[in-house]
Scaffold this motif. Structure first.
Motif, PDB file in Angstrom:
ATOM      1  N   VAL A 126       0.841  -1.200   0.000  1.00  0.00           N
ATOM      2  CA  VAL A 126       0.000   0.000   0.000  1.00  0.00           C
ATOM      3  C   VAL A 126       0.877   1.252   0.000  1.00  0.00           C
ATOM      4  O   VAL A 126       0.665   2.189  -0.780  1.00  0.00           O
ATOM      5  N   GLY A 127       1.888   1.273   0.870  1.00  0.00           N
ATOM      6  CA  GLY A 127       2.753   2.444   0.996  1.00  0.00           C
ATOM      7  C   GLY A 127       3.478   2.767  -0.299  1.00  0.00           C
ATOM      8  O   GLY A 127       3.573   3.931  -0.696  1.00  0.00           O
ATOM      9  N   LEU A 128       3.986   1.728  -0.967  1.00  0.00           N
ATOM     10  CA  LEU A 128       4.727   1.959  -2.216  1.00  0.00           C
ATOM     11  C   LEU A 128       3.803   2.473  -3.319  1.00  0.00           C
ATOM     12  O   LEU A 128       4.135   3.423  -4.025  1.00  0.00           O
ATOM     13  N   PHE A 129       2.616   1.840  -3.461  1.00  0.00           N
ATOM     14  CA  PHE A 129       1.690   2.280  -4.498  1.00  0.00           C
ATOM     15  C   PHE A 129       1.248   3.722  -4.235  1.00  0.00           C
ATOM     16  O   PHE A 129       1.224   4.563  -5.128  1.00  0.00           O
ATOM     17  N   TRP A 130       0.922   3.999  -2.965  1.00  0.00           N
ATOM     18  CA  TRP A 130       0.492   5.340  -2.565  1.00  0.00           C
ATOM     19  C   TRP A 130       1.594   6.366  -2.841  1.00  0.00           C
ATOM     20  O   TRP A 130       1.364   7.429  -3.443  1.00  0.00           O
ATOM     21  N   GLY A 131       2.798   6.021  -2.413  1.00  0.00           N
ATOM     22  CA  GLY A 131       3.905   6.960  -2.546  1.00  0.00           C
ATOM     23  C   GLY A 131       4.371   7.148  -3.986  1.00  0.00           C
ATOM     24  O   GLY A 131       4.708   8.255  -4.400  1.00  0.00           O
ATOM     25  N   LEU A 132       4.371   6.058  -4.748  1.00  0.00           N
ATOM     26  CA  LEU A 132       4.919   6.140  -6.111  1.00  0.00           C
ATOM     27  C   LEU A 132       3.900   6.638  -7.125  1.00  0.00           C
ATOM     28  O   LEU A 132       4.258   7.282  -8.109  1.00  0.00           O
ATOM     29  N   ALA A 133       2.611   6.333  -6.897  1.00  0.00           N
ATOM     30  CA  ALA A 133       1.623   6.660  -7.926  1.00  0.00           C
ATOM     31  C   ALA A 133       0.598   7.710  -7.499  1.00  0.00           C
ATOM     32  O   ALA A 133       0.181   8.526  -8.308  1.00  0.00           O
ATOM     33  N   LEU A 134       0.181   7.694  -6.218  1.00  0.00           N
ATOM     34  CA  LEU A 134      -0.929   8.566  -5.807  1.00  0.00           C
ATOM     35  C   LEU A 134      -0.482   9.907  -5.236  1.00  0.00           C
ATOM     36  O   LEU A 134      -1.151  10.917  -5.407  1.00  0.00           O
ATOM     37  N   ALA A 135       0.650   9.932  -4.522  1.00  0.00           N
ATOM     38  CA  ALA A 135       1.088  11.180  -3.899  1.00  0.00           C
ATOM     39  C   ALA A 135       1.412  12.211  -4.977  1.00  0.00           C
ATOM     40  O   ALA A 135       1.935  11.859  -6.043  1.00  0.00           O
ATOM     41  N   PRO A 136       1.100  13.488  -4.728  1.00  0.00           N
ATOM     42  CA  PRO A 136       1.397  14.516  -5.733  1.00  0.00           C
ATOM     43  C   PRO A 136       2.910  14.730  -5.854  1.00  0.00           C
ATOM     44  O   PRO A 136       3.627  14.561  -4.881  1.00  0.00           O
ATOM     45  N   PRO A 137       3.396  15.096  -7.063  1.00  0.00           N
ATOM     46  CA  PRO A 137       4.832  15.350  -7.216  1.00  0.00           C
ATOM     47  C   PRO A 137       5.246  16.602  -6.442  1.00  0.00           C
ATOM     48  O   PRO A 137       4.444  17.499  -6.199  1.00  0.00           O
ATOM     49  N   ASP A 138       6.510  16.644  -6.044  1.00  0.00           N
ATOM     50  CA  ASP A 138       7.035  17.777  -5.294  1.00  0.00           C
ATOM     51  C   ASP A 138       7.170  18.993  -6.211  1.00  0.00           C
ATOM     52  O   ASP A 138       7.558  18.873  -7.368  1.00  0.00           O
ATOM     53  N   ALA A 139       6.828  20.178  -5.673  1.00  0.00           N
ATOM     54  CA  ALA A 139       6.853  21.390  -6.490  1.00  0.00           C
ATOM     55  C   ALA A 139       8.245  21.667  -7.047  1.00  0.00           C
ATOM     56  O   ALA A 139       8.398  22.115  -8.185  1.00  0.00           O
ATOM     57  N   ARG A 140       9.291  21.424  -6.254  1.00  0.00           N
ATOM     58  CA  ARG A 140      10.649  21.728  -6.713  1.00  0.00           C
ATOM     59  C   ARG A 140      11.344  20.523  -7.308  1.00  0.00           C
ATOM     60  O   ARG A 140      12.036  20.633  -8.314  1.00  0.00           O
ATOM     61  N   GLN A 141      11.175  19.356  -6.675  1.00  0.00           N
ATOM     62  CA  GLN A 141      11.967  18.184  -7.084  1.00  0.00           C
ATOM     63  C   GLN A 141      11.252  17.313  -8.109  1.00  0.00           C
ATOM     64  O   GLN A 141      11.850  16.379  -8.640  1.00  0.00           O
ATOM     65  N   GLY A 142       9.981  17.572  -8.366  1.00  0.00           N
ATOM     66  CA  GLY A 142       9.247  16.735  -9.307  1.00  0.00           C
ATOM     67  C   GLY A 142       9.055  15.338  -8.750  1.00  0.00           C
ATOM     68  O   GLY A 142       8.822  15.171  -7.553  1.00  0.00           O
ATOM     69  N   HIS A 143       9.217  14.329  -9.616  1.00  0.00           N
ATOM     70  CA  HIS A 143       8.959  12.959  -9.189  1.00  0.00           C
ATOM     71  C   HIS A 143      10.121  12.340  -8.432  1.00  0.00           C
ATOM     72  O   HIS A 143       9.941  11.308  -7.790  1.00  0.00           O
ATOM     73  N   SER A 144      11.322  12.916  -8.520  1.00  0.00           N
ATOM     74  CA  SER A 144      12.469  12.288  -7.855  1.00  0.00           C
ATOM     75  C   SER A 144      12.279  12.260  -6.337  1.00  0.00           C
ATOM     76  O   SER A 144      12.878  11.435  -5.665  1.00  0.00           O
ATOM     77  N   PHE A 145      11.408  13.141  -5.811  1.00  0.00           N
ATOM     78  CA  PHE A 145      11.196  13.157  -4.351  1.00  0.00           C
ATOM     79  C   PHE A 145      10.597  11.839  -3.866  1.00  0.00           C
ATOM     80  O   PHE A 145      10.658  11.528  -2.682  1.00  0.00           O
ATOM     81  N   ARG A 146      10.008  11.058  -4.785  1.00  0.00           N
ATOM     82  CA  ARG A 146       9.361   9.802  -4.387  1.00  0.00           C
ATOM     83  C   ARG A 146      10.344   8.830  -3.733  1.00  0.00           C
ATOM     84  O   ARG A 146       9.931   7.889  -3.037  1.00  0.00           O
ATOM     85  N   ILE A 147      11.629   9.047  -3.968  1.00  0.00           N
ATOM     86  CA  ILE A 147      12.649   8.198  -3.326  1.00  0.00           C
ATOM     87  C   ILE A 147      12.574   8.338  -1.805  1.00  0.00           C
ATOM     88  O   ILE A 147      12.980   7.450  -1.069  1.00  0.00           O
ATOM     89  N   ILE A 148      11.970   9.438  -1.335  1.00  0.00           N
ATOM     90  CA  ILE A 148      11.819   9.649   0.112  1.00  0.00           C
ATOM     91  C   ILE A 148      11.133   8.464   0.772  1.00  0.00           C
ATOM     92  O   ILE A 148      11.410   8.122   1.922  1.00  0.00           O
ATOM     93  N   TYR A 149      10.214   7.802   0.035  1.00  0.00           N
ATOM     94  CA  TYR A 149       9.435   6.714   0.619  1.00  0.00           C
ATOM     95  C   TYR A 149      10.269   5.480   0.906  1.00  0.00           C
ATOM     96  O   TYR A 149       9.818   4.571   1.598  1.00  0.00           O
TER      97      TYR A 149
END
Lengths: 67, 254
Positions: B41-64
């Motif tokens: 659930v956490g990976l799907f939520w973090g990688l696909a559902l969470a909005p992209p970061d305003a400055r970092q774009g999608h690379s912020f998803r590595i935070i998860y």
């Protein structure tokens, strides 16, 4: 809440960041799986070794009696 | 008097490898289910559902992956140091076995934190690696874990290996507050902590919720991995006992 990507290609590319994100995901998952598989394997190995050792030391007459 | 004896019963039971082996065996299916659900659930939520970061774009998803791995790398060190101390003070073998099991998990999670950090650093800082205080102290943490692992194997006597590695683990705890404070003490590239216990977190709720799920998932995973490593260590160290021999012979028929 909705899926942030419209197509599979978009999910893979992630606006050019896909390579970084997916590399991090794949390596992390591989590490997690390895952390579960490695103790399970050594656990089974130890028990197998112990079993063979016990069978070797068990008295052979016990087997012959069955004939 | 009777109360006193029941009060301490759990403590003596904890010291029994057989008791730990049996109770952890009953936990395993639940831990496996919880780990798969939470991380899935956490990976799907973090990688696909969470909005992209305003400055970092999608690379912020590595935070998860980066934040939970780093948190557990540090929490795991506490577990290793505390179980090592308990083993040294009360001479409880069970505690040493937990300490020994915490070392490979901690080393792997510290490596994961460093690796995901490097991969995240490239798109956001323009470099995979900098010798900044947070990253350097995490690298020292990795070497401490590897040192504990090496010391355990360096002695012919199992007991001596336990004691020596427990002492190293205790000495190494000085590094832990340095890691926590490194982002505040030195102005570096590494951003300040995202999750804070005492004040509001510096992250939007939509991004925070999947992170909380991932952190919970990593905690459950940690318990699962610690149980598996410890169970393996138990059958190895207790192989002379009747119950482990019975276990070995009964498993051959399945």
């Amino acid at each position: 809440m909705k899926i942030q990507f419209d197509s599979l290609n978009e999910i893979i590319s992630m606006d050019g960041h896909g390579a970084y994100v997916w590399l991090a995901v794949v390596v992390s998952l591989a590490i997690l799986v390895a952390l579960l598989v490695s103790p399970l394997r050594s656990h089974a190995q130890t028990l197998n070794q112990l079993r063979r050792q016990l069978e070797r030391h068990a008295e052979p007459p016990a087997k012959q009696r069955d004939d | 008097m009777a109360m006193g004896s029941t009060k301490w019963q759990w403590f003596y039971r904890l010291g029994s490898p057989r008791w730990f082996y049996e109770i952890s065996g009953r936990w395993l299916p639940w831990l496996v289910c919880a780990t798969i659900i939470l991380l899935g659930v956490g990976l799907f939520w973090g990688l696909a559902l969470a909005p992209p970061d305003a400055r970092q774009g999608h690379s912020f998803r590595i935070i998860y992956l980066h934040v939970p791995a780093s948190l557990l790398a540090l929490a795991g060190y506490y577990i290793m140091a505390v179980t090592g101390a308990v083993g040294l003070i009360w001479r409880i073998k069970m505690s040493f076995m937990l300490m020994k099991s915490a070392a490979p998990i901690g080393a792997a999670l510290t490596f994961m934190a460093l690796f995901t950090g490097a991969v995240w650093g490239k798109p956001s800082w323009g470099t995979y690696w900098v010798w900044d205080a947070r990253i350097t102290s995490m690298l020292i943490l990795l070497f401490l874990y590897l040192g504990v692992l090496a010391l355990q194997r360096a002695f012919t006597s199992v007991e001596a290996g336990y004691r020596a590695s427990a002492i190293l683990a205790l000495v190494g705890t000085v590094n832990i507050p340095i890691i926590y404070k490194s982002v505040d003490w030195w102005h570096t590239l590494h951003q300040p902590a995202t999750l804070k216990l005492t004040s509001a977190s510096s992250i939007h709720t939509d991004m925070l919720e999947p992170l909380v799920v991932m952190v919970c998932g990593f905690y459950v995973f940690y318990v699962l991995a610690l149980c598996l490593f410890t169970r393996s260590e138990i059958v190895q160290q207790e192989s002379a006992t009747a119950w482990v021999k019975a276990l070995a012979t009964s498993e051959s028929r399945t």
